[in-house]
Every structure is written in structure tokens, then in C-alpha cells.
Design a protein around this motif. Structure first.
Motif, short mmCIF file in Angstrom:
data_model
loop_
_atom_site.label_atom_id
_atom_site.label_comp_id
_atom_site.label_asym_id
_atom_site.label_seq_id
_atom_site.Cartn_x
_atom_site.Cartn_y
_atom_site.Cartn_z
N ALA A 197 55.16 43.72 13.86
CA ALA A 197 54.99 42.26 13.92
C ALA A 197 54.62 41.68 12.55
CB ALA A 197 53.90 41.91 14.93
N ARG A 198 53.97 42.50 11.72
CA ARG A 198 53.55 42.01 10.41
C ARG A 198 54.62 42.23 9.35
NH1 ARG A 198 48.37 45.18 11.39
NH2 ARG A 198 49.11 46.51 9.71
N GLY A 199 55.73 42.85 9.77
CA GLY A 199 56.77 43.28 8.81
C GLY A 199 57.19 42.22 7.81
N ASP A 200 57.61 41.04 8.31
CA ASP A 200 58.12 40.01 7.41
C ASP A 200 57.05 39.55 6.43
OD1 ASP A 200 60.53 40.13 8.52
OD2 ASP A 200 60.33 38.32 9.77
N ALA A 201 55.82 39.47 6.91
CA ALA A 201 54.74 38.95 6.07
C ALA A 201 54.31 39.94 4.99
CB ALA A 201 53.54 38.57 6.94
N ARG A 202 54.80 41.20 5.09
CA ARG A 202 54.45 42.20 4.08
C ARG A 202 55.18 41.97 2.77
NH1 ARG A 202 56.41 47.46 5.10
NH2 ARG A 202 54.94 48.53 3.78
N VAL A 203 56.25 41.18 2.83
CA VAL A 203 57.05 40.96 1.63
C VAL A 203 57.12 39.46 1.35
CG1 VAL A 203 59.24 41.48 0.53
CG2 VAL A 203 58.44 42.90 2.40
N SER A 204 56.82 39.06 0.12
CA SER A 204 56.87 37.63 -0.23
C SER A 204 58.31 37.21 -0.47
CB SER A 204 56.02 37.37 -1.47
OG SER A 204 56.66 37.94 -2.59
N GLN A 205 58.50 35.88 -0.67
CA GLN A 205 59.85 35.33 -0.88
C GLN A 205 60.59 36.09 -1.98
OE1 GLN A 205 60.27 33.40 1.43
NE2 GLN A 205 58.81 31.77 1.68
N ASP A 206 59.85 36.44 -3.07
CA ASP A 206 60.52 37.11 -4.18
C ASP A 206 60.43 38.64 -4.10
OD1 ASP A 206 57.88 36.61 -4.44
OD2 ASP A 206 57.95 35.80 -6.47
N GLY A 207 60.25 39.15 -2.87
CA GLY A 207 60.36 40.60 -2.68
C GLY A 207 59.13 41.40 -3.04
N GLU A 208 57.99 40.75 -3.26
CA GLU A 208 56.78 41.49 -3.63
C GLU A 208 56.01 41.92 -2.38
OE1 GLU A 208 55.81 42.22 -6.91
OE2 GLU A 208 57.85 41.56 -7.25
N LEU A 209 55.31 43.07 -2.52
CA LEU A 209 54.47 43.54 -1.43
C LEU A 209 53.25 42.64 -1.29
CD1 LEU A 209 53.60 45.92 0.55
CD2 LEU A 209 52.33 46.83 -1.38
N VAL A 210 52.97 42.22 -0.06
CA VAL A 210 51.77 41.43 0.19
C VAL A 210 50.85 42.26 1.08
CG1 VAL A 210 50.86 39.25 1.06
CG2 VAL A 210 53.17 39.34 0.11
N LEU A 211 49.63 42.51 0.61
CA LEU A 211 48.68 43.30 1.39
C LEU A 211 48.22 42.52 2.61
CD1 LEU A 211 46.27 45.25 -0.94
CD2 LEU A 211 48.41 45.93 0.10
N LEU A 212 47.74 43.27 3.61
CA LEU A 212 47.24 42.65 4.83
C LEU A 212 46.25 41.52 4.50
CD1 LEU A 212 47.08 42.72 7.89
CD2 LEU A 212 45.41 44.55 7.74
N ALA A 213 45.38 41.76 3.51
CA ALA A 213 44.36 40.78 3.14
C ALA A 213 44.97 39.43 2.76
CB ALA A 213 43.52 41.31 1.98
#
Lengths: 411, 122
Positions: A242-258
Motif C-alpha cells: 500500500a505504501r509502494g507509490d509513496a516510497r518513490v518521489s516524482q523524480d524517482g527518489e527513495l522516500v523513507l517512511l518518515a
């Protein structure tokens, strides 16, 4: 049969769907007849080819039944033709206690337990599960696990040979060994998911493997409806997914859960994940139920800061009691660092104590966690050094860029 | 029924410090193991304890010029100290029995079928 012809493209799609949904059922039922995995695989494959050819004239109502009948008939033909040769081949050990009817709903489960038998190497269990339960080709298995096709083929072949030569039985384990054996199966499914989720290389996820792992978890829940642990695993995977999409920002960067935008989480997957996890936790506190509990605490919190870190630490403590593992200890330390007002020096000592664990030697999260705590303790030089260690260990490019950014912020 | 060889690997230091009583009680564990095998409906077809690996000699065929050397073929910390040949249902039963076997490390190997008409292993 449903009346009238169906378009060629529609048939390809229907056969494709049937392949994903029924491959293991058809294969497992055919294996029981042939007691020879290779022969059963060939015949199952041929049944799907026949479907492509004949379904344009009318798609059967019971597609799984149609495919099973065809595969078993092909197998019987070949067995009859090859009797003299076959008689000498070692065959799978049948479970004499199992009933003898044709349609056994537990067949796929026997195949799962055979693929994940503890006498097979873990790598082979994963490859064999993808091949036999998910119906992936050797090439797809290799691509999914980032290994060469030769390696994938060797793992699968070696495992199949051992199953026959060592007489690994084709059966569901007895009650007294079920818990251990089930844990091995669930671990394999989790490894398949992780292989897709933290894929090395340029992409952060490989959707096919994560999708396959979810299907496997659903299959296990369906086959063992009264066992809480498969339910817990499915819940855990759904909440991660469920968190999959939110793990990556618009420009393809990894976004931590925090830092994730929680409104981007998939509400439907989350709701199912949480309800599965809750149901499992009501029945027991197994390894996967506790992991699902941690995931549940994360996804039900309105923000990172308001997560119930006390409770998260308690869940990791419960895990450590029954399954002491350096990775769980690392997660516990990371959660401990986030409890409001935590003694960060104590956390650092907790992390440093893990420094000599061989299991964590090539694990980038340990130096990354140390770096974070050191930065918060206002020791930037040491934090930079720890980020350097983490960067040297990570094999994921997006993760690498993320660590670089954190490191640069300290300079 | 399938057949398995249990290869028992243990530290040989034990022989340096073992007392006569301890040796006897270890042998009793093997008697108990034999009873457990029978009770499980399986059978022991053979088995022996072996003298220490320092008593072993190895013959290497050496392309027609056989060479005799002192010592076991493979030097390991835990040495092969004995074996059983067990007849039982399948690998699950073999592994369950191996768990009862009084030895620190047990390699379980299926015995190959070499009766007339048997095919070579795949």
C-alpha cells in the motif's frame, strides 16, 4: 462451454489469467498422478498451449477443471507410451494417508511444502517456488532474482534431483512439524516479495515479483484458512504494498517512511492489510503476526512522529524473545531511537553492540541507523563516516542517492 | 522404503578425556537410539563405530600408481566416527530419526539403488 467464438486477443488474455490463477493447481494435481515433476510440468505447459488453440471455439466454464483434465490426460498418454522406461525411474513418495479422489484441493499445498522443504537450500526453495508454484520460466526466475539463467536453471535442476533422490515426500507435514515447516514456506514468500521490493539496480521495485508474492500469500491463506500466520504475512505484505507509490518521489527518489506523503498510500490495500493483521493477532503471536503488528502501528498512525514507538519497541522485544536475530535487534534499536525523549547514547551503544554481528556485516541499514543517531547527537564528522559505510554497502541506486543526500546535508 | 546412511561426525577430543563410565553411558545412548528406530517402524540395516581418524590410511589410485598415505581422505575438525544404514519411509522420517541420533553432526545420505536393472542417478 460458453457459446460462440471469442476473439484471439481475448483468448490470450484469458489463458494468461488462467496461467496465473490455476498453474499450481493444475501442476500439483498432475504431479500426484505422474509422481514425476518434470513430466507433470511438460503436460501442464502443453495443456495451456491447447487452451490457446481450442478456447477460441468456446471458453470452458470451469477453466481450472478443463486444464487439469487435459494435463492429466496428456500425462496418462505419455505414461502409457513410456511405461517400460518409466518403471525404472525413481518416483516421488506418495502420502499413503491422503484420500485417492481426483480433485484434491490440498494438492497445491503439498507442492508448496515440497518446494520449501528444509533439506533444500534456501536459494533453491525460492527458485523452485517461483518455477513450480508461480509457473515462471527459468528466464523469468533469473530476471526476478537477478541471477544468470544458467544459475537459475542449475538451482532448479539440483533441487528437483534432490527431491527425487533423497525421497523428499510429496505431502503436507504432520501437525507436530507444521509450525516449523510453515514458517519456512512463509519465509520463502517474504523473500520473493523482498526481492521485488528492494530490487537492486536502477529500479526500486520489480512489480512482477511483488505481485507474485502477494498471490502466493493469498494462495496460502486460501489453502490454510485456519492458520493465523499466512493471514499475518498477507496483511504484512499488503500494508507494505500500500505504501509502494509513496516510497518513490516524482523524480524517482527513495522516500523513507518518515517522509512519505501518507495521503498517497493505497487506502484499499491498507484497510485489507490492517484487517488481516488484526485477525491474525487475535489468534496468536507468531513471527509474522508480530511483524504485521509493527507494520500496522506504522500505517494507522497519522504521522511518523505520532507513531506509538513504545508499542513498536514492545513488539520487537516480543520477537527477540522467540526469534533472536541481529536484524530484529537492529530494528528494535532504530525504533528505540524514536521513542520521545529516548536516551540516544543508549541507542548508540545498542547499535554499536551489533557491529560485530556477521549477519549485519554487509547490511547498509546498520551504518545508516548509526549515522542518523550520530547526526542527532550532533557528531557530524562521525555521522558522515557512517553514511560513507552505508553508501559503500547499498546495492540499490535510489537508496544510494538518498544516503548521499543525507550525508551532504551534514557538510 | 528408502535407505539412508547416517554419517556421524564428532570431535575426537572426547576420546582424550572420556572415562570408562562416560563411554558406557554413550554406548547406552546408541542402544536407546536403536530402540527408537525400531519403535518408529524403521530399521537399522548396519552400522559401526570407527576407530579414531588418526588410525586411517588413504589409498589414492593416482592414475595406476596407487599411493598410500597416512590419515583420512579429508581432514576435518569433526571426524567421521561411525555410521548407520537406516531403512525408513522417506527423508522426513530419516531426518526425524537423525535428530534422535547421539552424535553432534549427522550427514544423511540416500543410498543409491544398485539392484540389477537400476538406472544411473539423474
Amino acid at each position: 462451454m460458453s457459446g460462440g467464438g471469442v476473439g484471439a486477443r481475448e483468448v490470450v488474455q484469458l489463458v494468461d489469467e488462467a496461467h496465473r490463477e490455476f498453474w499450481s493447481t493444475v501442476l500439483a494435481s498432475t504431479v500426484r498422478l505422474t509422481r514425476d515433476i518434470d513430466l507433470a510440468e511438460d503436460c501442464t505447459q502443453d495443456a495451456f498451449v491447447q487452451a490457446l488453440r481450442t478456447w477460441p471455439d468456446g471458453v470452458p466454464t470451469n477453466r481450472a477443471g478443463w486444464l487439469t483434465t487435459v494435463a492429466r490426460r496428456l500425462a496418462l498418454d505419455r505414461l502409457r507410451r513410456e511405461t517400460t522406461l518409466r518403471r525404472k525411474l525413481p518416483l516421488l513418495i506418495e502420502d499413503p494417508a491422503a484420500p485417492g479422489d481426483d480433485e484434491r484441493p490440498t494438492d497445491p499445498l503439498r507442492l508448496v511444502f515440497t518446494c520449501c522443504h528444509p533439506a533444500l537450500a534456501r536459494d533453491s526453495q525460492v527458485a523452485l517456488t517461483l518455477r513450480l508454484i508461480c509457473g515462471l520460466t527459468t528466464r523469468e526466475v533469473a530476471a526476478g532474482l537477478l541471477i544468470s539463467e544458467t544459475t537459475a536453471a542449475a538451482r532448479i535442476t539440483r533441487a528437483k534431483k534432490k527431491i527425487v533422490a533423497a525421497h523428499i515426500p510429496y505431502r503436507i507435514p504432520a501437525d507436530d512439524e507444521l509450525a516449523d515447516r510453515l514458517d519456512a514456506v512463509l519465509t520463502v514468500v517474504q523473500l520473493v516479495y523482498t526481492a521485488g521490493h528492494v530490487a537492486a539496480g536502477p529500479e526500486l521495485t520489480r512489480a512482477d515479483l511483488t505481485g507474485r508474492a502477494l498471490e502466493l500469500a493469498r494462495l496460502l491463506v486460501r489453502l490454510m484458512p485456519t492458520e493465523p500466520e499466512p493471514q499475518a504475512l498477507l496483511g504484512l505484505l499488503l500494508m507494505t504494498q500500500a505504501r509502494g507509490d509513496a516510497r518513490v518521489s516524482q523524480d524517482g527518489e527513495l522516500v523513507l517512511l518518515a517522509d512519505q506523503d501518507r495521503s498517497r498510500w493505497d487506502a484499499r490495500l491498507l484497510a485489507e492489510g490492517v484487517s488481516r493483521a488484526t485477525a491474525a493477532l487475535q489468534q496468536g503471536r507468531g513471527r509474522f503476526a508480530l511483524q504485521a503488528a509493527v507494520a500496522g502501528l506504522h500505517v494507522t498512525a497519522p504521522s511518523w512522529e505520532t507513531t506509538d514507538w513504545h508499542q513498536v519497541v514492545r513488539m520487537y522485544d516480543a520477537m527477540l524473545l522467540s526469534w533472536p536475530s541481529p536484524i530484529v535487534a537492529l530494528n528494535r534499536a532504530a525504533a528505540h531511537s524514536l521513542v520521545p525523549g529516548a536516551d540516544l547514547d543508549a541507542v548508540l551503544a545498542e547499535l554499536d553492540a551489533l557491529g560485530n554481528e556477521p549477519a549485519l556485516k554487509s547490511y547498509s541499514y546498520l551504518p545508516a541507523a548509526r549515522a542518523d543517531v550520530l547526526a542527532r547527537l550532533n557528531r557530524p564528522a562521525e555521522a558522515v563516516k557512517a553514511y560513507d559505510e552505508a553508501i559503500a554497502l547499498t546495492i540499490n541506486e535510489a537508496e544510494n542517492r538518498f544516503l548521499q543526500r543525507r550525508r551532504a546535508a551534514l557538510l | 522404503m528408502a535407505q539412508y546412511m547416517f554419517l556421524l561426525f564428532d570431535s575426537e577430543d572426547w576420546y582424550d578425556r572420556v572415562t570408562a563410565e562416560e563411554f558406557q553411558s554413550q554406548m547406552k545412548l546408541h542402544t536407546a537410539f536403536a530402540e527408537a528406530v525400531e519403535a518408529a517402524g524403521a530399521g537399522i540395516l548396519g552400522g559401526e563405530a570407527l576407530e579414531r581418524s588418526s588410525t586411517a590410511s588413504t589409498v589414492k589410485q593416482n592414475n595406476g600408481q596407487p599411493l598410500v598415505t597416512d590419515g583420512p581422505f579429508i581432514e576435518t575438525k569433526e571426524a567421521l566416527g561411525g555410521f548407520y544404514v537406516i531403512e525408513c519411509k522417506d527423508l522426513d522420517q530419516a531426518l526425524a530419526l537423525a535428530k534422535l541420533c547421539p552424535s553432534g553432526n549427522i550427514e544423511v545420505r540416500p543410498v543409491m539403488d544398485t539392484r540389477s536393472g537400476a538406472t544411473p542417478p539423474a
